[in-house]
Design an enzyme around this catalytic site. Structure first.
Site, PDB file in Angstrom:
ATOM      1  N   ASN A 140      -4.288 -81.823 -15.307  1.00  0.00           N
ATOM      2  CA  ASN A 140      -5.405 -82.150 -16.192  1.00  0.00           C
ATOM      3  C   ASN A 140      -6.142 -80.839 -16.532  1.00  0.00           C
ATOM      4  O   ASN A 140      -5.872 -79.802 -15.934  1.00  0.00           O
ATOM      5  CB  ASN A 140      -6.326 -83.196 -15.536  1.00  0.00           C
ATOM      6  CG  ASN A 140      -6.886 -82.694 -14.222  1.00  0.00           C
ATOM      7  OD1 ASN A 140      -7.610 -81.699 -14.187  1.00  0.00           O
ATOM      8  ND2 ASN A 140      -6.527 -83.342 -13.125  1.00  0.00           N
ATOM      9  N   ASP A 173      -4.195 -88.557  -9.906  1.00  0.00           N
ATOM     10  CA  ASP A 173      -4.076 -89.848  -9.209  1.00  0.00           C
ATOM     11  C   ASP A 173      -2.621 -90.266  -9.050  1.00  0.00           C
ATOM     12  O   ASP A 173      -2.298 -91.092  -8.210  1.00  0.00           O
ATOM     13  CB  ASP A 173      -4.838 -90.925  -9.994  1.00  0.00           C
ATOM     14  CG  ASP A 173      -6.346 -90.686  -9.916  1.00  0.00           C
ATOM     15  OD1 ASP A 173      -6.801 -90.257  -8.833  1.00  0.00           O
ATOM     16  OD2 ASP A 173      -7.041 -90.897 -10.921  1.00  0.00           O
ATOM     17  N   LYS A 208      15.725 -77.624 -12.223  1.00  0.00           N
ATOM     18  CA  LYS A 208      15.186 -77.937 -13.553  1.00  0.00           C
ATOM     19  C   LYS A 208      16.051 -79.002 -14.230  1.00  0.00           C
ATOM     20  O   LYS A 208      17.278 -78.860 -14.292  1.00  0.00           O
ATOM     21  CB  LYS A 208      15.164 -76.656 -14.402  1.00  0.00           C
ATOM     22  CG  LYS A 208      14.573 -76.878 -15.759  1.00  0.00           C
ATOM     23  CD  LYS A 208      14.601 -75.608 -16.589  1.00  0.00           C
ATOM     24  CE  LYS A 208      14.202 -75.931 -18.022  1.00  0.00           C
ATOM     25  NZ  LYS A 208      14.454 -74.844 -18.926  1.00  0.00           N
ATOM     26  N   PRO A 238      -2.193 -89.448  -2.380  1.00  0.00           N
ATOM     27  CA  PRO A 238      -3.155 -89.871  -1.347  1.00  0.00           C
ATOM     28  C   PRO A 238      -4.586 -89.724  -1.852  1.00  0.00           C
ATOM     29  O   PRO A 238      -4.897 -88.708  -2.475  1.00  0.00           O
ATOM     30  CB  PRO A 238      -2.885 -88.916  -0.187  1.00  0.00           C
ATOM     31  CG  PRO A 238      -2.069 -87.802  -0.733  1.00  0.00           C
ATOM     32  CD  PRO A 238      -1.395 -88.289  -1.971  1.00  0.00           C
ATOM     33  N   ASP A 239      -5.419 -90.726  -1.651  1.00  0.00           N
ATOM     34  CA  ASP A 239      -6.837 -90.611  -2.057  1.00  0.00           C
ATOM     35  C   ASP A 239      -7.592 -89.937  -0.908  1.00  0.00           C
ATOM     36  O   ASP A 239      -7.919 -90.564   0.103  1.00  0.00           O
ATOM     37  CB  ASP A 239      -7.429 -91.973  -2.393  1.00  0.00           C
ATOM     38  CG  ASP A 239      -8.775 -91.833  -3.096  1.00  0.00           C
ATOM     39  OD1 ASP A 239      -9.557 -90.937  -2.701  1.00  0.00           O
ATOM     40  OD2 ASP A 239      -9.043 -92.589  -4.036  1.00  0.00           O
ATOM     41  N   PHE A 293     -17.174 -86.879  -7.012  1.00  0.00           N
ATOM     42  CA  PHE A 293     -17.405 -86.731  -8.448  1.00  0.00           C
ATOM     43  C   PHE A 293     -16.652 -87.844  -9.164  1.00  0.00           C
ATOM     44  O   PHE A 293     -15.596 -88.267  -8.692  1.00  0.00           O
ATOM     45  CB  PHE A 293     -16.884 -85.373  -8.944  1.00  0.00           C
ATOM     46  CG  PHE A 293     -17.902 -84.279  -8.839  1.00  0.00           C
ATOM     47  CD1 PHE A 293     -18.299 -83.808  -7.597  1.00  0.00           C
ATOM     48  CD2 PHE A 293     -18.473 -83.730  -9.978  1.00  0.00           C
ATOM     49  CE1 PHE A 293     -19.247 -82.806  -7.493  1.00  0.00           C
ATOM     50  CE2 PHE A 293     -19.421 -82.724  -9.894  1.00  0.00           C
ATOM     51  CZ  PHE A 293     -19.811 -82.262  -8.651  1.00  0.00           C
ATOM     52  N   LYS A 299     -16.999 -96.492  -7.423  1.00  0.00           N
ATOM     53  CA  LYS A 299     -16.326 -95.487  -6.576  1.00  0.00           C
ATOM     54  C   LYS A 299     -17.189 -95.097  -5.389  1.00  0.00           C
ATOM     55  O   LYS A 299     -16.688 -94.883  -4.287  1.00  0.00           O
ATOM     56  CB  LYS A 299     -16.011 -94.232  -7.387  1.00  0.00           C
ATOM     57  CG  LYS A 299     -14.809 -94.393  -8.262  1.00  0.00           C
ATOM     58  CD  LYS A 299     -14.537 -93.138  -9.064  1.00  0.00           C
ATOM     59  CE  LYS A 299     -13.519 -93.468 -10.144  1.00  0.00           C
ATOM     60  NZ  LYS A 299     -13.347 -92.393 -11.096  1.00  0.00           N
ATOM     61  N   LYS A 337     -15.504 -95.743  -1.792  1.00  0.00           N
ATOM     62  CA  LYS A 337     -15.109 -94.576  -0.992  1.00  0.00           C
ATOM     63  C   LYS A 337     -16.142 -94.238   0.085  1.00  0.00           C
ATOM     64  O   LYS A 337     -16.020 -93.208   0.746  1.00  0.00           O
ATOM     65  CB  LYS A 337     -14.847 -93.371  -1.916  1.00  0.00           C
ATOM     66  CG  LYS A 337     -13.756 -93.652  -2.964  1.00  0.00           C
ATOM     67  CD  LYS A 337     -13.266 -92.397  -3.660  1.00  0.00           C
ATOM     68  CE  LYS A 337     -12.356 -92.750  -4.843  1.00  0.00           C
ATOM     69  NZ  LYS A 337     -11.483 -91.667  -5.262  1.00  0.00           N
TER      70      LYS A 337
HETATM   71  O1  C5P Z   1      -9.698 -90.137  -9.261  1.00  0.00           O
HETATM   72  P1  C5P Z   1     -11.059 -90.711  -8.989  1.00  0.00           P
HETATM   73  O2  C5P Z   1     -11.800 -90.975 -10.259  1.00  0.00           O
HETATM   74  O3  C5P Z   1     -11.070 -91.813  -8.009  1.00  0.00           O
HETATM   75  O4  C5P Z   1     -11.884 -89.465  -8.342  1.00  0.00           O
HETATM   76  C1  C5P Z   1     -13.172 -89.609  -7.836  1.00  0.00           C
HETATM   77  C2  C5P Z   1     -13.381 -88.724  -6.654  1.00  0.00           C
HETATM   78  O5  C5P Z   1     -12.326 -88.894  -5.705  1.00  0.00           O
HETATM   79  C3  C5P Z   1     -13.436 -87.225  -6.931  1.00  0.00           C
HETATM   80  O6  C5P Z   1     -14.454 -86.715  -6.089  1.00  0.00           O
HETATM   81  C4  C5P Z   1     -12.056 -86.732  -6.507  1.00  0.00           C
HETATM   82  O7  C5P Z   1     -12.106 -85.385  -6.032  1.00  0.00           O
HETATM   83  C5  C5P Z   1     -11.675 -87.675  -5.392  1.00  0.00           C
HETATM   84  N1  C5P Z   1     -10.230 -87.958  -5.300  1.00  0.00           N
HETATM   85  C6  C5P Z   1      -9.554 -87.668  -4.141  1.00  0.00           C
HETATM   86  N2  C5P Z   1      -8.222 -87.943  -4.031  1.00  0.00           N
HETATM   87  C7  C5P Z   1      -7.529 -88.499  -5.058  1.00  0.00           C
HETATM   88  C8  C5P Z   1      -8.205 -88.804  -6.247  1.00  0.00           C
HETATM   89  C9  C5P Z   1      -9.551 -88.508  -6.342  1.00  0.00           C
HETATM   90  O8  C5P Z   1     -10.174 -87.157  -3.208  1.00  0.00           O
HETATM   91  N3  C5P Z   1      -6.249 -88.739  -4.936  1.00  0.00           N
END
Ligand code: C5P
Length: 402
Positions: free
Chosen positions: A211, A280, A290, A306-307, A324, A338, A342
């Site tokens: 991104n 994500d 390649k 992984p979140d 954020f 969120k 979270k």
């Molecule tokens: O992707 P999302 O909108 O859920 O992101 C919100 C927050 O979660 C941000 O602070 C981002 O750094 C964090 N995040 C994360 N791991 C991910 C996706 C997002 O820690 N895989």
């Protein structure tokens, strides 16, 4: 009408070394960063850089020498000493260091040092042999004992062609030392981890999903936290921006790498701020070679990364956790969801579809949301200012946590 806040007042002393040219860069940087700068030069410094250079960069004439009667009548040395909120001497030669150590007042800059109560930081610059001399070390120790901060010197090749500690620190690093003296030390000793930048999720060795994040928001948070005395670790995805030299910078590429580095360091942190724009999704299969254009295009199956923040939220014990939310619609609603999902203490929401906020610009327009349902919407401001406002909140949250 709201009055503009007064600019921080910095007195820059320049002494006579080849590194005096770096002082011009320092003056320019401090002015750009919002300080009011006055310059005082030693006689020897004038042989390296002209006073006109500093006058042009700061918008203020450089006072003449100690015995300049006109100058004394216009703005006396005592007045200048009182005016300064911080005094920085860069470069500081061995001669200047010796004079300051014994308290000589044979020229304007030395007299100012005796007359000021402002904090002082000096950036030594000299030949490595001279720097290694015990007299210099002794003089620096005396100055340190009196509360003078010594920034540098850096290691490397000096103008005289020798290697070793002696080079003046880069102007940006000296400026950071100045801003530190101008900042409240309300995060002194706090372990704070920030993530910044995008992540890259490779399909094959040469293609990836990512991104437009540049990492600037997180880097500014790291900078602002350093200035307030925190011990900062910055976990940074691919970014062309240079993090401040004093942070522990950990470079990562993918969400998986970021998760590993952040989770390993999390238990030691009092504050974690996740400003990174983590991908994500990632390709479910990464090809080792390649993928050939001549081959079948094929579908790319994606899987979730992984979140990291959610994992931190689950484990959180007394930590301040900030996320954020980059949104393109229903910004506050999605951010609030969120924050809750979270288990965060604060979320910073921004509309990344706006041209002057979010990705790849120096400014941002954000909202702070708390678990209590409070929403604070800030006007458009620089990312450094957003970082400062965010840290004001973090300081309050730390107060609540202890
Ligand atoms: O992707 P999302 O909108 O859920 O992101 C919100 C927050 O979660 C941000 O602070 C981002 O750094 C964090 N995040 C994360 N791991 C991910 C996706 C997002 O820690 N895989």
């Amino acid at each position: 009408m709201e009055l503009a806040p007064e600019k921080p007042r910095v007195l820059l002393g320049v002494t006579g070394g080849i590194a005096a040219f770096k002082a011009a860069e320092l003056a320019s940087l401090l002015v750009q960063q919002g300080a009011e700068v006055r310059v005082v030069m030693s006689e020897a410094a004038r042989r390296f850089v002209g006073p006109l250079t500093f006058a042009a960069l700061t918008g203020h004439p450089v006072p003449g020498d100690w015995f300049d009667a006109q100058q004394e009548a216009a703005i006396g040395h005592i007045e200048l000493a009182r005016w300064a909120q911080v005094v920085v001497v860069a470069p500081a030669t061995a001669n200047f260091i010796a004079k300051a150590a014994v308290g000589l007042a044979d020229e304007l800059l030395c007299a100012l040092l005796l007359a000021t109560t402002a904090p002082v930081v000096i950036a030594p610059a000299m030949n490595p042999q001279m720097f290694a001399h015990f007299t210099v070390a002794e003089n620096l120790a005396r100055l340190r004992a009196r509360g003078v901060r010594v920034a540098g010197p850096a290691q490397g090749r000096t103008a005289c062609g020798e290697e070793g500690p002696g080079r003046m620190l880069e102007a940006a690093a000296v400026a950071e030392a100045v801003w530190r003296l101008l900042s409240p030390q309300d995060l002194a000793g706090v372990n704070l981890l920030v993530t910044a930048g995008p992540t890259r999720e490779h399909l094959d060795p040469v293609r990836y999903i990512s991104n437009p994040s540049t990492g600037r928001m997180g880097i500014e948070i790291a900078r602002a936290a350093l200035r307030r005395g925190a011990k900062v670790c910055l976990v940074l995805g691919p970014s062309h921006l240079e993090p401040p030299a004093q942070v522990e910078a950990v470079r990562v590429t993918s969400a998986e790498d970021m998760a590993r580095e952040v989770l390993a360091r999390a238990p030691q942190q009092q504050v974690i701020i996740k400003a990174a724009a983590v991908s994500d999704f990632r390709p479910a299969d990464r090809q080792p070679q390649k993928v050939k254009k001549s081959g079948p295009a094929g579908a790319c199956t994606l899987e979730a990364t992984p979140d990291i923040l959610a994992a931190l939220g689950k484990k959180k014990k007394g930590q301040v956790l900030v996320g954020f939310a980059a949104e393109t619609e229903q910004v506050l609603k999605h951010a609030a969801a969120k924050l809750k999902a979270k288990n965060l203490d604060l979320i910073v929401a921004n509309d990344v579809s706006a041209a002057d906020a979010g990705f790849a610009v120096a400014t941002n327009r954000v909202h702070f949301l708390t678990p209590e349902g409070e929403v604070e919407s800030l006007p458009l401001m620089s990312k450094l200012e957003v970082a400062q406002r965010l840290l004001d909140r973090v300081v309050r949250l730390l107060g609540n946590a202890s």
